[in-house]
Write a protein that holds these residues in place. Structure first.
Motif, PDB file in Angstrom:
ATOM      1  N   VAL A  37       0.858  -1.191   0.000  1.00  0.00           N
ATOM      2  CA  VAL A  37       0.000   0.000   0.000  1.00  0.00           C
ATOM      3  C   VAL A  37       0.894   1.242   0.000  1.00  0.00           C
ATOM      4  CG1 VAL A  37      -1.747   1.279   1.295  1.00  0.00           C
ATOM      5  CG2 VAL A  37      -1.832  -1.212   1.214  1.00  0.00           C
ATOM      6  N   PRO A  38       0.677   2.157  -0.943  1.00  0.00           N
ATOM      7  CA  PRO A  38       1.563   3.331  -1.013  1.00  0.00           C
ATOM      8  C   PRO A  38       1.599   4.104   0.308  1.00  0.00           C
ATOM      9  CG  PRO A  38       0.060   3.278  -2.893  1.00  0.00           C
ATOM     10  CD  PRO A  38      -0.392   2.216  -1.952  1.00  0.00           C
TER      11      PRO A  38
ATOM     12  N   ARG B 278       1.436   7.126   2.766  1.00  0.00           N
ATOM     13  CA  ARG B 278       0.716   8.393   2.823  1.00  0.00           C
ATOM     14  C   ARG B 278       1.694   9.542   3.051  1.00  0.00           C
ATOM     15  NH1 ARG B 278      -4.427   9.287   6.817  1.00  0.00           N
ATOM     16  NH2 ARG B 278      -5.621  10.403   5.272  1.00  0.00           N
TER      17      ARG B 278
ATOM     18  N   ARG C  31       5.469  10.963   2.681  1.00  0.00           N
ATOM     19  CA  ARG C  31       6.606  10.718   1.791  1.00  0.00           C
ATOM     20  C   ARG C  31       7.909  10.437   2.523  1.00  0.00           C
ATOM     21  NH1 ARG C  31       6.933  13.393  -4.037  1.00  0.00           N
ATOM     22  NH2 ARG C  31       4.778  13.219  -4.643  1.00  0.00           N
TER      23      ARG C  31
ATOM     24  N   TYR D  21      -6.508  -1.576   6.451  1.00  0.00           N
ATOM     25  CA  TYR D  21      -5.958  -0.515   5.607  1.00  0.00           C
ATOM     26  C   TYR D  21      -4.697  -0.982   4.889  1.00  0.00           C
ATOM     27  CZ  TYR D  21      -2.924   3.662   5.046  1.00  0.00           C
ATOM     28  OH  TYR D  21      -2.045   4.601   4.591  1.00  0.00           O
TER      29      TYR D  21
ATOM     30  N   ARG E 279      -4.130  -6.225   2.482  1.00  0.00           N
ATOM     31  CA  ARG E 279      -5.129  -6.497   1.440  1.00  0.00           C
ATOM     32  C   ARG E 279      -4.995  -7.925   0.931  1.00  0.00           C
ATOM     33  NH1 ARG E 279      -5.273  -1.070  -0.655  1.00  0.00           N
ATOM     34  NH2 ARG E 279      -5.409   0.241   1.198  1.00  0.00           N
TER      35      ARG E 279
ATOM     36  N   ASP F 266      -9.984   5.925  10.311  1.00  0.00           N
ATOM     37  CA  ASP F 266     -11.287   5.834   9.634  1.00  0.00           C
ATOM     38  C   ASP F 266     -11.251   6.481   8.252  1.00  0.00           C
ATOM     39  OD1 ASP F 266     -12.058   4.775  11.979  1.00  0.00           O
ATOM     40  OD2 ASP F 266     -13.211   6.501  12.669  1.00  0.00           O
ATOM     41  N   ASP F 267     -10.444   7.513   8.100  1.00  0.00           N
ATOM     42  CA  ASP F 267     -10.405   8.242   6.826  1.00  0.00           C
ATOM     43  C   ASP F 267      -9.796   7.421   5.699  1.00  0.00           C
ATOM     44  OD1 ASP F 267      -8.034   8.493   8.356  1.00  0.00           O
ATOM     45  OD2 ASP F 267      -7.340  10.023   6.966  1.00  0.00           O
ATOM     46  N   VAL F 268      -9.061   6.354   6.060  1.00  0.00           N
ATOM     47  CA  VAL F 268      -8.529   5.481   5.009  1.00  0.00           C
ATOM     48  C   VAL F 268      -9.059   4.047   5.189  1.00  0.00           C
ATOM     49  CG1 VAL F 268      -6.471   6.802   4.405  1.00  0.00           C
ATOM     50  CG2 VAL F 268      -6.392   5.245   6.351  1.00  0.00           C
ATOM     51  N   ARG F 269     -10.164   3.956   5.883  1.00  0.00           N
ATOM     52  CA  ARG F 269     -10.857   2.693   6.078  1.00  0.00           C
ATOM     53  C   ARG F 269     -10.004   1.657   6.813  1.00  0.00           C
ATOM     54  NH1 ARG F 269     -14.007   1.082   0.815  1.00  0.00           N
ATOM     55  NH2 ARG F 269     -12.012   1.284  -0.200  1.00  0.00           N
TER      56      ARG F 269
ATOM     57  N   GLU G 253       0.256   7.642  10.773  1.00  0.00           N
ATOM     58  CA  GLU G 253      -0.473   8.197   9.637  1.00  0.00           C
ATOM     59  C   GLU G 253      -1.839   8.747  10.026  1.00  0.00           C
ATOM     60  OE1 GLU G 253      -0.306   5.673   6.011  1.00  0.00           O
ATOM     61  OE2 GLU G 253       1.019   4.461   7.211  1.00  0.00           O
TER      62      GLU G 253
ATOM     63  N   ILE H 196      -4.799  11.092  11.240  1.00  0.00           N
ATOM     64  CA  ILE H 196      -4.923  12.555  11.111  1.00  0.00           C
ATOM     65  C   ILE H 196      -5.347  13.180  12.437  1.00  0.00           C
ATOM     66  CG2 ILE H 196      -5.384  12.594   8.632  1.00  0.00           C
ATOM     67  CD1 ILE H 196      -8.379  12.805   9.268  1.00  0.00           C
ATOM     68  N   TYR H 197      -5.529  12.353  13.454  1.00  0.00           N
ATOM     69  CA  TYR H 197      -5.951  12.872  14.748  1.00  0.00           C
ATOM     70  C   TYR H 197      -4.758  12.927  15.701  1.00  0.00           C
ATOM     71  CZ  TYR H 197     -10.411  11.388  12.813  1.00  0.00           C
ATOM     72  OH  TYR H 197     -11.487  11.202  11.996  1.00  0.00           O
TER      73      TYR H 197
ATOM     74  N   ASP I 124       9.587  39.328  -1.411  1.00  0.00           N
ATOM     75  CA  ASP I 124       9.819  39.596  -2.828  1.00  0.00           C
ATOM     76  C   ASP I 124       9.189  40.921  -3.271  1.00  0.00           C
ATOM     77  OD1 ASP I 124       7.374  38.528  -2.326  1.00  0.00           O
ATOM     78  OD2 ASP I 124       7.329  37.168  -4.027  1.00  0.00           O
TER      79      ASP I 124
ATOM     80  N   ILE J  15      -3.063  45.780   5.826  1.00  0.00           N
ATOM     81  CA  ILE J  15      -3.874  44.949   6.729  1.00  0.00           C
ATOM     82  C   ILE J  15      -4.567  45.884   7.710  1.00  0.00           C
ATOM     83  CG2 ILE J  15      -3.898  43.046   8.396  1.00  0.00           C
ATOM     84  CD1 ILE J  15      -1.162  42.186   7.260  1.00  0.00           C
TER      85      ILE J  15
END
Lengths: 175, 662
Positions: free
Chosen positions: B142-143, B145, B147, B199, B202, B246-249, B279, B281-282, B603, B609
């Protein structure tokens, strides 16, 4: 305020357009160098498609962190469609996303595509543009498909070679 | 008859009366553990690049072994394959050959020297491994997430069998090295968890499919290891109770609990309840997560298995684990970061010296360093990873006793004060404020857990009092004071001052100082620009945004939070987004007028503001007394923000180092 708003915005636009130009030019420079390395026996379309694959593979890796199943299949497909359309928009295109009839089906529509203009600048056949765009998106989806364990496909349904009219791509979950 | 390795009697210790459940024995398998405390296996990158144990690694672990006062002390997880695909950290210890046994024995001996129970962990890092080779291995390719991790190769059946055998062989080496407890790591994205998770697994063969199939490799590891370890050697496993994927099952909580049951059926003697992957996200363990946030997962785990359940994860103080063990919702209190910050933490609890604990501030600097191939260090504990250096770990008495004046009772000054006083110096610490703590008095009001930073000052205060430091609060040190006192040495811990804006409008009455904002002394309008995009500015911006103000953060650094370690910085970036804070980085203010400010990017673009208040958070060293001290020919040291404005960690580390050198 001492800021000359018109001047500042003009400078920003120029910078944005230069950056967008560089995206296309980088791809076609890459293609050109690859063609020189490949020699005369190789079809230029094969090299261009390979270049599209390499680009697509790399872009695919970069979008993996944003893949999210929390909104279910329909939500996921819409996010993915918007991500792909976003790539076009970043390049300077006008692209939108529409739901298809099936929950796993999304249409990406581009009404202004800068790629034919760049292709012309590098003397690239117009037929190559749409095919390579399709291949690039297919390559993007390779890692996404494996990562999410969903067989994703994308196909070009309509292409206007010179960037006028509308280009349509269908993103869907293969059965 | 269960085996007891070391007998401990805690009955006379005050901590055992306050926290009786922490200091009562527990039987795990056929082994009696005297208490409920476990220093969990923690990577520290202190071993050789070849996987051999070093003096630094042994000394580091020896200190933690003293801390568990007879409880469980685990060495870090070992990788087990010569190909190093399972190696996740450059300084990870290895156990793929018998040649590593003597080094492992050193660690077991170091733990036994402290009369603690020695544990070894088997850890193939799988998906987050291959730190120094081209590919990682796992059940499926599985790749990645993220890098920073290597591309994956799917293991063949033969490779899975080989991997299982590697666990068994490494377990044998652990037994030979003299360890008492064996543990399998199956957490945060390491190989075992890769097999367990839907996840990353497989496969359609016997090592994949439903949760039972995905657990098959784990079952074979457990059963294989059981055949080579003595009957009185417990085998445990660390497993995810919730992957937070959960976001990637990833696995459902039900599947995770099923994995616990299967592990128990296979023969484990205890389960360490963990959660989250690298990995995920929480956030799981950063300071913005309240203490005790996850303890309910241990209770749930206990409802599914009958073997003892241990757990760490934001359990930094003894009260809650004691209560939960008493209530039967937890069996063993695990920790790593609290004992990175203070190796003797549980010992101090037992001895009734809780006020002497240097508490972890959950900044995750330790983890950030490990993932970037750097040796372990601690934000708050300057001795961490220097345990092998006696001059550093226990600074010797001063050769010449001096009278030392420390100017500034912030974290840098306080740290320096007690260390110098412990070495025999006469230390006087001055502050113009009536209270200690310096700017941390204000900084601790920032949201998302920054109040925990104050534990540093509480610790330092106690240590200063015990070391006999003389406090002179409410006393501003001037040239005259220095002339009158004429100390042998002066340590300037005077902190920083806010950098003035040398631009048109720089004297505007819209400008207020960060400290005044955080303390509530300054009036702040509804549209605010915080100038200075490092940690103090971010904390202030969040503090104001929480009050409903529209906040813009601007500063010279290329990115906001340049001074925050990457393992925590991502939290701030998310909170800034959630609170609607817009950031302009890599810029300078060119003008201030009635409408607001104009910033200029690196630059050359200029942005107006609108704002009604400008909060100055950009700082420079306060060097006001430097010349006065130098002109008197007094030995001078400068620490903390007075040297270069940085963060709490730098203040503490500076203070300690100067304290041990004077």
């Amino acid at each position: 305020m001492p800021v000359d708003a018109e001047k500042e915005i003009t400078r920003l636009w120029k910078a944005l357009h230069s950056a967008q130009d560089e995206i296309g030019k980088t791809y076609y420079r890459w293609r050109q160098v690859a063609l020189e390395f490949a020699g005369d026996d190789v079809k230029s379309l094969d090299v261009a498609l390979r270049a599209a694959e390499v680009f697509g593979k790399d872009i695919g890796k970069s979008i993996l962190p944003r893949m999210n199943w929390l909104k279910g299949e329909e939500g996921f497909m819409m996010i993915l469609g918007k991500t792909l359309a976003g790539l076009w928009i970043t390049d300077g295109g006008l692209a939108t996303v529409e739901k298809g009839e099936d929950p796993g089906e999304i249409f990406i529509k581009c009404t202004r595509d800068p790629w034919p203009t760049w292709a012309k600048e590098f003397g690239v056949p117009m037929e190559e543009v749409a095919i390579c765009r399709e291949r690039m998106y297919q390559s993007i989806l390779e890692d996404v498909s494996v990562f999410m364990n969903i067989p994703l496909k994308i196909e070009l349904q309509k292409a206007i070679p010179r960037g006028h009219g509308e280009t349509v791509m269908r993103l869907y979950k293969a059965e | 008859m269960a085996k007891t390795i070391f007998k401990w009697d805690y009955s006379d210790y005050p901590g055992a009366k306050i926290y009786p459940h922490l200091f009562k024995p527990i039987q795990i398998g056929n082994l009696i553990i005297p208490n409920r405390i476990k220093y969990t296996a923690t990577e520290e990158n202190l071993n050789g690049l070849d996987g051999f144990v070093t003096d630094q690694g042994a000394a580091y672990l020896g200190e933690r072994a003293k801390g568990v006062v007879g409880g469980l002390c685990f060495m870090q997880g070992v990788y087990m394959d010569e190909a190093r695909m399972g190696q996740g950290y450059v300084g990870q210890a290895a156990a793929w050959d018998d040649k590593f046994i003597p080094g492992l024995k050193r660690l077991a001996d170091a733990i036994h020297d402290a009369r603690a129970v020695a544990g070894i962990q088997l850890m193939d890092c799988g998906r987050v491994g291959a730190v120094d080779v081209e590919y990682g291995h796992g059940p499926s390719a599985v790749p990645q997430r993220l890098r920073i991790f290597r591309p994956m190769k799917e293991m063949s059946k033969d490779e899975i069998k080989e991997m299982i055998q590697q666990h068994i062989d490494a377990a044998k080496r652990g037994v030979e090295a003299g360890f008492d407890v064996m543990e399998i790591s199956g957490i945060v994205g390491y190989l075992v968890s890769n097999f367990v998770s839907g996840y990353t697994n497989r496969r359609t063969d016997e090592y994949g499919g439903d949760i039972r199939g995905r657990m098959q490799a784990v079952v074979e590891i457990i059963q294989g290891v059981k055949t080579v370890i003595p009957e009185d050697m417990p085998l445990g496993i660390r497993l995810c109770s919730e992957e937070l994927l959960d976001d990637v099952r990833g696995n459902t909580p039900e599947e995770s609990m099923e994995s616990y049951k299967i592990a128990e059926e296979a023969g484990v003697d205890y389960i360490s309840c963990t959660l989250g992957w690298q990995e995920s996200i929480y956030p799981v363990i950063s300071r913005d997560i309240p203490m005790g946030n996850w303890i309910h997962l241990a209770k749930r785990a206990k409802e599914h298995v009958s073997v003892p359940v241990s757990m760490a994860y934001r359990l930094f103080k003894p009260g809650l684990p004691n209560e939960k063990i008493g209530a039967g919702e937890l069996d063993i209190w695990e920790m790593c970061r609290p004992m990175i910050a203070d190796p003797l933490m549980p010992k101090k609890v037992l001895e009734g010296k809780e006020e002497e604990i240097r508490h972890c501030v959950a900044c995750n600097l330790c983890l950030a360093r490990l993932f970037r191939d750097a040796p372990m260090t601690c934000y708050i504990n300057p001795i961490c990873a220097h345990e092998a250096n006696p001059e550093f770990a226990a600074p010797p008495p001063a050769e010449e006793e001096k009278e030392i004046m420390i100017v500034g009772a912030g974290p840098a000054g306080l740290e320096c004060a007690y260390v110098a006083a412990q070495r025999g110096h006469e230390v006087h610490i001055y502050d113009k404020r009536d209270e200690i703590g310096g700017t941390l008095n204000e900084a601790r009001h920032a949201p998302y857990g920054d109040d925990e930073l104050w534990t540093c000052v509480e610790y330092q205060k106690v240590m200063c009092e015990k070391a006999g430091v003389n406090f002179h609060l409410g006393t501003e040190v001037t040239e005259e004071v220095i002339e009158d006192e004429m100390p042998d040495s002066v340590v300037l811990a005077t902190g920083s001052v806010y950098s003035k804006l040398e631009v048109p409008g720089g004297d505007s009455d819209k400008i207020v100082y960060l400290a005044d904002v955080m303390s509530g002394k300054a009036e702040v309008g509804e549209k605010v620009v915080v100038w200075g995009n490092r940690k103090p500015g971010i904390g202030c911006a969040l503090h104001l945004a929480k009050q409903g103000k529209k906040v813009t953060l601007a500063g010279k650094d290329k990115t906001a939070g340049f001074d925050v370690n990457p393992s925590f910085k991502w939290r701030y970036m998310i909170y800034m987004r959630q609170n609607g804070i817009v950031a302009y980085n890599d810029c300078e203010i060119v003008e201030i007028d009635d409408a607001g400010i104009v910033v200029k990017t690196y630059d050359g673009y200029q942005w107006p503001i609108k704002c009604d208040t400008i909060v100055l958070a950009d700082r420079e060293p306060n060097e006001s007394l430097k010349k006065a001290v130098q002109s008197e020919g007094i030995e001078l040291f400068v620490v903390g923000d007075a040297l270069i404005p940085r963060n709490l960690s730098s203040a503490v580390h500076d203070g300690y180092r100067i304290g041990m050198r004077i």
